[in-house]
Every structure is written in C-alpha cells, then in structure tokens.
Scaffold this motif. Structure first.
Motif, PDB file in Angstrom:
ATOM      1  N   PHE A 188       1.136  -5.123   0.665  1.00  0.00           N
ATOM      2  CA  PHE A 188       0.385  -3.778   1.039  1.00  0.00           C
ATOM      3  C   PHE A 188       0.388  -3.718   2.685  1.00  0.00           C
ATOM      4  N   GLY A 189       0.817  -2.514   3.097  1.00  0.00           N
ATOM      5  CA  GLY A 189       0.727  -2.593   4.528  1.00  0.00           C
ATOM      6  C   GLY A 189       1.526  -1.082   4.709  1.00  0.00           C
ATOM      7  N   PRO A 190       1.292  -0.484   5.988  1.00  0.00           N
ATOM      8  CA  PRO A 190       1.672   0.914   6.449  1.00  0.00           C
ATOM      9  C   PRO A 190       3.387   0.908   6.044  1.00  0.00           C
ATOM     10  N   GLY A 191       3.693   1.958   5.355  1.00  0.00           N
ATOM     11  CA  GLY A 191       5.074   1.994   4.992  1.00  0.00           C
ATOM     12  C   GLY A 191       5.572   1.127   3.700  1.00  0.00           C
ATOM     13  N   CYS A 192       4.591   0.701   2.961  1.00  0.00           N
ATOM     14  CA  CYS A 192       4.750   0.063   1.917  1.00  0.00           C
ATOM     15  C   CYS A 192       5.383   1.015   0.696  1.00  0.00           C
ATOM     16  N   ASP A 193       5.066   2.045   0.809  1.00  0.00           N
ATOM     17  CA  ASP A 193       5.195   3.070  -0.300  1.00  0.00           C
ATOM     18  C   ASP A 193       6.617   4.046   0.028  1.00  0.00           C
ATOM     19  N   HIS A 194       7.105   3.710   1.110  1.00  0.00           N
ATOM     20  CA  HIS A 194       8.224   4.885   1.474  1.00  0.00           C
ATOM     21  C   HIS A 194       9.418   5.312   0.581  1.00  0.00           C
ATOM     22  N   ASP A 195       9.448   4.291  -0.345  1.00  0.00           N
ATOM     23  CA  ASP A 195      10.691   4.528  -1.293  1.00  0.00           C
ATOM     24  C   ASP A 195      10.062   4.770  -2.795  1.00  0.00           C
ATOM     25  N   LEU A 196       8.579   4.709  -2.875  1.00  0.00           N
ATOM     26  CA  LEU A 196       8.075   4.636  -4.397  1.00  0.00           C
ATOM     27  C   LEU A 196       8.049   6.048  -5.026  1.00  0.00           C
ATOM     28  N   ASP A 197       8.460   6.176  -6.198  1.00  0.00           N
ATOM     29  CA  ASP A 197       8.183   7.499  -7.248  1.00  0.00           C
ATOM     30  C   ASP A 197       6.929   7.374  -7.763  1.00  0.00           C
ATOM     31  N   LEU A 198       6.340   6.343  -8.000  1.00  0.00           N
ATOM     32  CA  LEU A 198       4.981   6.230  -8.428  1.00  0.00           C
ATOM     33  C   LEU A 198       4.266   5.015  -8.155  1.00  0.00           C
ATOM     34  N   PHE A 199       3.071   4.741  -8.108  1.00  0.00           N
ATOM     35  CA  PHE A 199       2.217   3.597  -7.818  1.00  0.00           C
ATOM     36  C   PHE A 199       1.217   3.542  -8.849  1.00  0.00           C
ATOM     37  N   LEU A 200       1.279   2.292  -9.737  1.00  0.00           N
ATOM     38  CA  LEU A 200       0.604   1.927 -10.915  1.00  0.00           C
ATOM     39  C   LEU A 200      -0.432   0.864 -10.495  1.00  0.00           C
ATOM     40  N   LEU A 201      -1.769   1.337  -9.955  1.00  0.00           N
ATOM     41  CA  LEU A 201      -3.044   0.724  -9.786  1.00  0.00           C
ATOM     42  C   LEU A 201      -3.513   0.055 -10.939  1.00  0.00           C
ATOM     43  N   THR A 202      -3.883  -1.491 -10.951  1.00  0.00           N
ATOM     44  CA  THR A 202      -4.245  -2.237 -12.084  1.00  0.00           C
ATOM     45  C   THR A 202      -5.599  -2.758 -12.045  1.00  0.00           C
ATOM     46  N   ASP A 203      -6.350  -2.453 -10.940  1.00  0.00           N
ATOM     47  CA  ASP A 203      -7.765  -2.812 -10.851  1.00  0.00           C
ATOM     48  C   ASP A 203      -8.439  -1.752 -10.109  1.00  0.00           C
ATOM     49  N   PRO A 204      -8.867  -0.715 -10.567  1.00  0.00           N
ATOM     50  CA  PRO A 204      -9.400   0.560  -9.727  1.00  0.00           C
ATOM     51  C   PRO A 204     -10.808   0.350  -9.277  1.00  0.00           C
ATOM     52  N   THR A 205     -11.762  -0.539 -10.189  1.00  0.00           N
ATOM     53  CA  THR A 205     -13.013  -0.367  -9.730  1.00  0.00           C
ATOM     54  C   THR A 205     -13.532  -1.916  -9.694  1.00  0.00           C
ATOM     55  N   PRO A 206     -13.205  -2.864  -8.951  1.00  0.00           N
ATOM     56  CA  PRO A 206     -13.832  -4.062  -8.915  1.00  0.00           C
ATOM     57  C   PRO A 206     -14.949  -3.983  -8.444  1.00  0.00           C
ATOM     58  N   VAL A 207     -15.894  -4.922  -9.062  1.00  0.00           N
ATOM     59  CA  VAL A 207     -17.310  -4.952  -8.542  1.00  0.00           C
ATOM     60  C   VAL A 207     -17.398  -5.978  -7.514  1.00  0.00           C
ATOM     61  N   LEU A 208     -16.824  -5.692  -6.439  1.00  0.00           N
ATOM     62  CA  LEU A 208     -16.831  -6.404  -5.270  1.00  0.00           C
ATOM     63  C   LEU A 208     -16.935  -5.692  -4.150  1.00  0.00           C
ATOM     64  N   THR A 209     -17.487  -6.127  -3.026  1.00  0.00           N
ATOM     65  CA  THR A 209     -17.493  -5.393  -1.725  1.00  0.00           C
ATOM     66  C   THR A 209     -16.066  -6.023  -1.034  1.00  0.00           C
ATOM     67  N   GLY A 210     -15.671  -4.940   0.016  1.00  0.00           N
ATOM     68  CA  GLY A 210     -14.265  -4.965   0.588  1.00  0.00           C
ATOM     69  C   GLY A 210     -13.051  -4.735  -0.060  1.00  0.00           C
ATOM     70  N   LYS A 211     -13.196  -4.101  -1.334  1.00  0.00           N
ATOM     71  CA  LYS A 211     -12.092  -3.753  -2.159  1.00  0.00           C
ATOM     72  C   LYS A 211     -11.933  -2.517  -2.221  1.00  0.00           C
ATOM     73  N   ARG A 212     -11.981  -1.632  -1.303  1.00  0.00           N
ATOM     74  CA  ARG A 212     -12.005  -0.118  -0.987  1.00  0.00           C
ATOM     75  C   ARG A 212     -10.685   0.361  -1.298  1.00  0.00           C
ATOM     76  N   LEU A 213     -10.594   1.174  -2.557  1.00  0.00           N
ATOM     77  CA  LEU A 213      -9.322   1.986  -2.849  1.00  0.00           C
ATOM     78  C   LEU A 213      -8.788   2.793  -1.673  1.00  0.00           C
ATOM     79  N   SER A 214      -9.707   3.249  -0.928  1.00  0.00           N
ATOM     80  CA  SER A 214      -9.261   4.539   0.057  1.00  0.00           C
ATOM     81  C   SER A 214      -8.637   3.730   1.128  1.00  0.00           C
TER      82      SER A 214
END
Length: 889
Positions: A188-214
């Motif tokens: 994960f880093g800037p430009g990591c999605d440059h060639d992606l058609d879709l992104f599948l998120l697999t853990d959207p709401t962990p009950v942890l701090t420091g795991k911000r989706l934004s």
C-alpha cells in the motif's frame, strides 16, 4: 420543557442536593448542567456536552437526549460563538452520542460507479487481515482463506494484485492461495492503484485504532468490500466505551466504507439489512454472499483420535472470548444444568479460552464449583477440532450477536448437534437444523443442554438435519456470488486517460527523521496531512523506485548535503520537479554563541567557576564574531521551488542567494492547537508531577534550544520547571549537563508522550519558556499560545513573523536577567486572547491551500526539468562546521 429534559433537570438537582452520594465526576456534571440551564450560552452548553460523554450516570435515554442537545446547538446561530476546533469537537460528539444511542447512520456522500455491468481486468485484494499467520485459523482470517482458495481459480484470466502493508511479506501459505503467473504483490502506497479496475477491501471496520480507511491510498478505482458485522454499534458499551479515539476512528471507518464502496458483500442477510440501514446503501448495491463449510468437516472422526474427548460426555464451545460471545452466560447456564447432566459431564472451550482465562472467569463469576467441569483448551488444529465436533454432545453457541456463525456450520457438518442463539445472523445460519434459544435466558439454554444430553433420539435427529443443512453452504456458491457482484459493479479504467489520479509527492529528509523526531518530523507530517486535504498524496520513500514514481520530489532541510545530493541527481535524471523546504536558520548569528555559551555553563557545572561568573561570561559572547556562513554555491540551481516558512527566512535567502529570488515562496506552518483537557486530566497530571504551577519548556536538549540558560535564569525563582524533551538529543553531553543542573525548586524531565498527554501538559503550564538561540518560528511557542498559555521566547528567531512582539514575552538568549524578567512577567500576567486567536489562524486549511498551489505549479509547469542546467554540479558543502554540531531543526 420536554419530558426527557425534565428527567435530566431533576437528575442534576438530585445530585446537587445529595453530593455525598455521588463521585466527583457526577457532581461536576451536575454543576455544569445547572449552569447551562441558568446561563444557556454556547460556551456553557459546549462544556456540559463534553462532560456528558461518556454517561456518568446510568439514566435511561442519556445518549439520545444529549445527542439531541448537541444537534440543537450545532443548528443554533450561537454555535458561531465557539472556535472552529470546538465546533469540530461537537461534530465528533454528535456522532458518538448517536453511536451509543443506536441512532448512528453514515452521513457520507455515496460514490456512484461511472458504469456497471462490465468485466474487470485487474483486481487489487486487501491482504492485511491475513498478515499474521495465527489469525488465519479463526474468524475473518478463516473466512477469507476459504474464500480466496476458491476464488483464485476463477480469476486465472485476470490480473490479481495482492496489497499488503509495508514490511509485511507474503509467505508460502498465502502464495499457495494465489498460485499463478497472474498474481503479483504490492505495498500500500501512493500509486499502488494505478492499474486497478477495482479494489476489494477485506476488513473494513476493525475495532482498532490506527486502522483508518481514509488513509488507504486507493483513489483511482471502485471500492468493494466484504462486510462481517457492526458489533461495536450493537454493543458500544462493551466495545467502544473509554476510548474516544477508537470511537471516532471506528465511526469514520463506517462512513468511509459507505462513501467509497460501490458495492458491499455482507456475509448474511442480517448484516445486509444493517448495511442498507447504517450505510444508507440501496438494496441493489448490497449483495449477501453468506459462507461455506470445508469438505473436511463432513468426515466423521472417531473418539479415539482425541484423548480430550475420550473419557467423558461434553458440550463444546468454539470461538473467541470477547464480551458478545456470551461465555459468561454459557457458564451460568452450564452450572444451572449440571445437576441434571450425565455424571462427569464437562464443557470444553476451544479458541481463545485457555486454562488460565477459564479459571479467572470462573472466579470472577463465583462459579468455582465448576472447576474440573470446564476445560479451557485454547486454540487447536483442525484435526483436533473435527474430532471434538464429532464426539461432543452438542456445540453450544449462544452469542449475543454474530455476522454469520461459522463454528455452527462446521459443527453441523461434522454431525454435531447445535444449540444456538435465535438472534442476529445465527438464527438464519442455523435455521431449523438446530435448537435455537434466547441467549439472555440461562434457564432456556440450560433446558436445551439437559434435553440434548439425555435424549439420544433428539441428538440423532438434530445431527442428521444439521449435516443436510450444512451441505447447502458451499464456498463455491460464496465466490460465484462474489464474482458476479464484482463484475456487475466494476467500472474498468480507460487506459488512455492518464490524469484522473491524485498527485504523488515523495518527501525526503534525514534518514533518522522518524527514529529521532524533531521539528522537521512534525513539519513533514503536517504537510502530508495538508496535502491529503487537497487530494494529493505525500509519501516517504525508502527506495529509488519509490522516489522515481513521484510527480514531485520534496526535500526538507537544506543543511543535509549527504542526503540531498543523490536525491537531486535522481530528480534531474528522471526530470521530476524538485521542491526544497529550506529551514534556513541564521547560523552566523547563533552557532558560535550557542557552542561557546555551553562552555560557560559547563565550567560552572564542573566547579571551575562560580555561579556568579555565568552572566558576565555570556555577555562577553555577545560581542564575539559570528560564525562563517555556509557556502551552497551552485547546488541551489537544481531546485525548482524554495519554500521558506516565514518572510524573514525568505528575505535572508534572497539576500544570500540573489539568483534564486524568483523561485522563493513562503509556506507558513500549521499550528496544532492542543486538545482541550478536562479538569480530571489536569488533576491527574498535577498529581503525577507533584505540583500545579510550573514553567514548561518543550524541545530536545541541545545547545541551540538553550535550556541551560533557563535553568540559570530561574536558579533563584521558586517555580518548578518541566522539560518535555522528545526522548532524543543530538548532543548527549549537553543533555547530561541539563540533567545535572541543581536548583532548589523541582525540575522534571518528560520524554516522548502522546499528543493528548502533551496537550494537557501545555494547558496546565503557567508559562511556556524556550530561550532558544534560533527558531523557525518555534511551533511549540505557537501551540502554547493557541492554548492560552503565556509565551517566553527569544527575539533572535522568526517568531515575530507569526506572533507579533506584543503577544509574547521577548528575551535575549545570552542575557539571564532578560530571561528571568520575561518569565516572572509572564507568570504574573495572563496572555491576551488575541495571541491565541492569531496562533490558531495558522490552520491546516491555510497550509493545505499553500501546499496545493506549490505542488500544482510544479506538476503543471511545462518542461520544468528540461530547462535546468543538466551539467550543474551539486556542490553543497557540509553544514557540519568544524568543531560544531549539526544544525538541522
């Protein structure tokens, strides 16, 4: 007056009339409530609302009432009387009250796919939940391993990009899940999605701090997500209370999930309904995919293969140990049933309940009579788990809530009868293939256990129905539904369109900028956050490839030739625009003075001179010649844009290097106002320090910061000093000298602390004093001013570019008398409100606008790199002047 308001008015009066019956927090709340009723100003309302989260009294409707009161204040014209930071706090509190009252709904604007019904070519899969091998055996990890194992063969004609966190390697087990030439891994880093058609998120709401989706740097393709549950919103008092950061980040994640997802894949109809309600998503974008059972669980395992289940009848529990799993309720039910169960019947707990955890819980529940009847096995492998399922009287799974209930399906597949909750997703997962009960009714659970243990015919019937039911749950069906949903909502990228992505900026500084944090570290984080507000990504590269991927390279601190030279060469060779935050300190003025003053103090500390010799020794230094200026020569020709932090710094740059004048721009820093500390936090701080009035000095211990002058100036002033040092020094001898200094009043040293604690430390200070030889401009001074704390600062630096002289107490770093006078004056006076207002005006929004303008000008200017002198030799000479100390911020 409404009925609910009358309830709380009476409650506050009751606390006030019977204070001895309540604690200090409750009494304070009562006083604030009465004050807000008598004088309903915005400030009083705000203070009351802050004190009302979390609830300090168990009054029904607490969160709903104060949520309504918060919303009313936010709608009121009087809210404009509050500072912007206070209005932001109100917005957060509004969401917290909604979460705890069950009224939270995502408010984010939903993204709409540009077109649908088209197949995708490249998919990015979030692999973070599987980064720890042990997590793959349970819960989300177990679900994803099975999903990916069956999904990968269906994606052979597509490109799969496995996205991981930096430093996490994809191990052999994960490689086997995605074995093929079409699979690659990427951080994960800037430009990591440059060639992606879709992104599948697999853990959207962990009950942890420091795991911000934004913060996930995926902006150029549609998001889709597997959704497991919203347990924290069902039971906020169990999962969110006591950690405001966790509440805020969890709610932010829910809103980010809602705003970014073009489709979600809940694992049950129950969670699907929550997705429509909580995320405010239309039904056609919610595609339940359910779950499956591995074939191996249908294989019956004989009793002989597991010694733990060989000699006695037992009930089985499989799963975690968190509150909603209701293990306490299960133990109470088992105790109630035990007299009517077969002799030597036991309850076996598998998963997170180890022997020691089980023993502690029995003690807490006062169920020591169950010792020997309850066995905490902890985690077991799948072979042993299948054996336990195959030989148990029943699996008892009476959770308060589940998103699916995978252990129930696995138990049924193994022929094990299931007793499960009738609530949440368990009701639909088990259906009529098991015995369903009310998880809050211990007698009902106990009766089901007794009936199951003593009725072999019932066990056989439930077992047969369970196996038949489990065969309907196939992973092949799960992934087929998932794939169909992804194809239906995918919007493949138009490969010819180049410029729809966010600008990528590589920011570089000294190699130890994070391990030895200083002012430059904070400035870098500020600029990263500000850029994000304008849809730009600032990242910190660790390899040449990461550097060359940038649209703009931004180097911070011009006093680092060893690091700057190779970066500048890469920027030139790759034709990437180069920005430089200069941090151009006035070395000739302070460098010799700071080093030689240290010699004066050290002579006193080692006993060579007396204390009375310090002041005259320092006065002599004022007439000494300045240090030689650093020669940068033609190195500066490689820079496209110079960013000074203040007008005085920009003027020095133009005076010293006239040929760069047209490329110099001023970018003021952002001031982070300290978080508002409540009286409890301050009381706790004062108790730890041992005093309530103190002079605070924030800054790492080094000659430039001049902490020895503060100690000498306040030698005979009866006020404690607290040094917040950051835990790192570039000059250990100087740090040792500061710590050796003896004075009658107390001196405390505080190393690295989180921002909320630092905020309390700043707000609790009587004065912030840092008689530094030079600051650009001294963010700690401005943060103290923003908190309403009087500031003592040297007039040698650039603070006057930010805070006019009448709003701080100026001193000369070589004049102890001026430092003493400035501090004593500050102690006797409160700062003017204008000082706080001015400091707070340096907002993240202002920095965001400046940094957006700077980066866009570099990225869009034609042929920037090609107009440079390609033959320019980088000749930055060392900023380590002979006999001196590194002069970086």
């Amino acid at each position: 007056m409404s009925a609910s308001e009358e309830t709380f008015v009476n409650l506050a009066r009751r606390v006030a009339c019977e204070p001895q019956e309540y604690n200090s927090y409750q009494r304070r709340w009562s006083r604030l409530f009465i004050l807000a009723e008598e004088e309903p100003s915005a400030a009083n309302q705000f203070t009351l609302i802050r004190a009302s989260f979390p609830a300090c009294l168990a009054e029904q409707g607490w969160y709903s009432y104060f949520g309504q009161r918060t919303a009313s204040l936010l709608r009121s014209p009087s809210v404009s009387e509050l500072r912007s930071v206070e209005q932001n706090v109100l917005q957060k509190l509004s969401k917290r009250f909604a979460a705890f009252s069950g009224e939270f709904r995502a408010q984010s604007k939903h993204v709409t796919p540009s077109r649908s019904g088209s197949s995708f070519r490249t998919i990015g899969i979030d692999l973070r939940p599987l980064s720890i091998a042990s997590s793959r055996k349970r819960g989300i990890g177990r679900y994803l391993v099975n999903t990916f194992r069956h999904l990968a063969p269906l994606l052979k004609s597509r490109q799969i990009v496995l996205l991981t966190e930096p430093t996490v390697e994809v191990d052999d087990e994960l490689k086997l899940l995605f074995d093929g030439q079409n699979v690659s891994t990427r951080e994960f880093g800037p430009g990591c999605d440059h060639d992606l058609d879709l992104f599948l998120l697999t853990d959207p709401t962990p009950v942890l701090t420091g795991k911000r989706l934004s913060k996930l740097p995926v902006h150029n393709c549609p998001w889709m997500s597997i959704v497991y549950d919203f347990i924290p919103l069902e039971f906020p008092e169990l999962y969110l209370v006591g950690n405001d950061q966790l509440v805020d980040e969890y709610l932010e994640n829910v809103e980010t999930l809602a705003s970014k997802s073009v489709a979600v894949f809940p694992i049950s109809s129950y969670i699907g309904e929550q997705c429509q309600s909580l995320l405010n998503l239309p039904a056609d974008r919610v595609v339940p995919i359910f779950g499956g059972v591995e074939d191996s669980f249908f294989e019956h395992v004989s009793n002989n293969e597991d010694s733990a289940s060989r000699n006695y009848p037992f009930f089985l529990y499989v799963g975690g140990a968190d509150a909603r799993k209701n293990i306490a309720g299960l133990l109470v039910s088992f105790a109630e049933a035990l007299p009517s169960l077969p002799d030597d019947c036991k309850l076996v707990l598998v998963g997170e309940m180890t022997e020691s955890k089980t023993s502690r819980l029995l003690s807490q529940l006062n169920l020591l009579s169950l010792q020997g009847h309850v066995i905490g096995l902890g985690g077991v492998d799948d072979d042993k788990l299948r054996s336990l399922y195959s030989n148990a009287l029943a699996t008892v799974f009476v959770s308060l809530s589940e998103g699916l209930g995978l252990p129930a399906l696995e138990a049924m597949a193994a022929g094990c009868p299931v007793i499960a909750s009738k609530t949440s997703a368990l009701g639909e997962t088990v259906a009529d293939a098991g015995v369903v009960v009310d998880p809050l009714n211990s007698s009902e659970i106990a009766a089901a256990m007794i009936e199951m243990a003593n009725n072999s015919e019932l066990r056989s019937q439930v077992s047969q129905k369970g196996v038949k039911h489990a065969r309907l749950w196939k992973w092949e069906t799960v992934v087929a539904t998932l794939l169909e949903g992804m194809e239906r909502h995918a919007a493949p990228k138009q490969r010819s369109a180049v410029r729809s992505r966010r600008l990528q900026v590589a920011m570089v500084n000294r190699s130890n900028v994070w391990s030895a944090p200083g002012g430059d570290s904070r400035i870098m984080r500020q600029m990263q956050s500000a850029a994000a507000l304008r849809e730009m990504d600032v990242y910190f590269p660790s390899t040449r490839n990461q550097l060359e991927r940038a649209d703009v390279i931004h180097f911070v601190n011009m006093t680092l030739p060893a690091q700057f030279e190779p970066v500048a060469q890469i920027a030139q060779s790759a034709s990437i625009p180069l920005a430089l935050t200069t941090l151009y300190e006035d070395w000739p003025q302070f460098l010799n003075a700071s080093h030689e003053s240290f010699s004066v103090y050290r002579s006193f500390l080692v006993g060579e001179t007396g204390f009375e010799s310090i002041a005259p020794g320092l006065r002599k230094l004022a007439s000494h010649s300045p240090a030689k200026s650093v020669n940068f020569t033609s190195a500066l020709d490689t820079v496209d844009l110079f960013l000074a932090c203040a007008n005085s710094e920009a003027d020095r740059l133009r005076d010293d290097f006239p040929h760069i004048g047209s490329r110099v721009s001023v970018m003021p820093f952002h001031v982070d106002p300290p978080q508002t500390a409540d009286s409890n936090a301050l009381t706790s701080l004062y108790e730890k320090l041992g005093f309530e009035e103190y002079v605070l000095c924030i800054g790492r211990l080094e000659t430039r910061k001049n902490q020895l002058a503060l100690l000498a100036a306040l030698q005979n002033v009866d006020v404690p000093i607290v040094f917040a040092t950051g835990g790192y020094t570039p000059q250990p001898p100087y740090s040792k000298a500061v710590r050796m200094w003896k004075r009658q009043a107390p001196v405390r040293f505080i190393e690295r602390i989180p921002w909320n604690v630092m905020s309390a430390l700043i707000q609790g200070a009587a004065v912030h004093a840092l008689p530094s030889f030079y600051e650009l401009p001294g963010l700690v001074h401005l943060e103290a001013a923003a908190a309403g704390v009087p500031v003592v600062a040297s007039d040698w630096g650039a603070i006057e570019d930010y805070l006019p002289r009448q709003h701080f107490h100026a001193c000369d770093p070589l004049d102890l008398e001026s430092i003493t006078s400035a501090v004593t004056n500050a102690l006797s006076k409160r700062p003017a409100p204008a000082a706080a207002q001015i400091a707070r005006s340096y907002s993240s929004e202002k920095l965001a606008n400046a940094i957006h303008s700077a980066y866009e000008s570099l990225a869009t200017k034609n042929n920037f790199a090609s107009t440079r002198n390609k033959n320019t030799k980088i000749q930055l000479q060392s900023a380590h002047i002979s006999g001196g100390v590194h002069v970086a911020v």
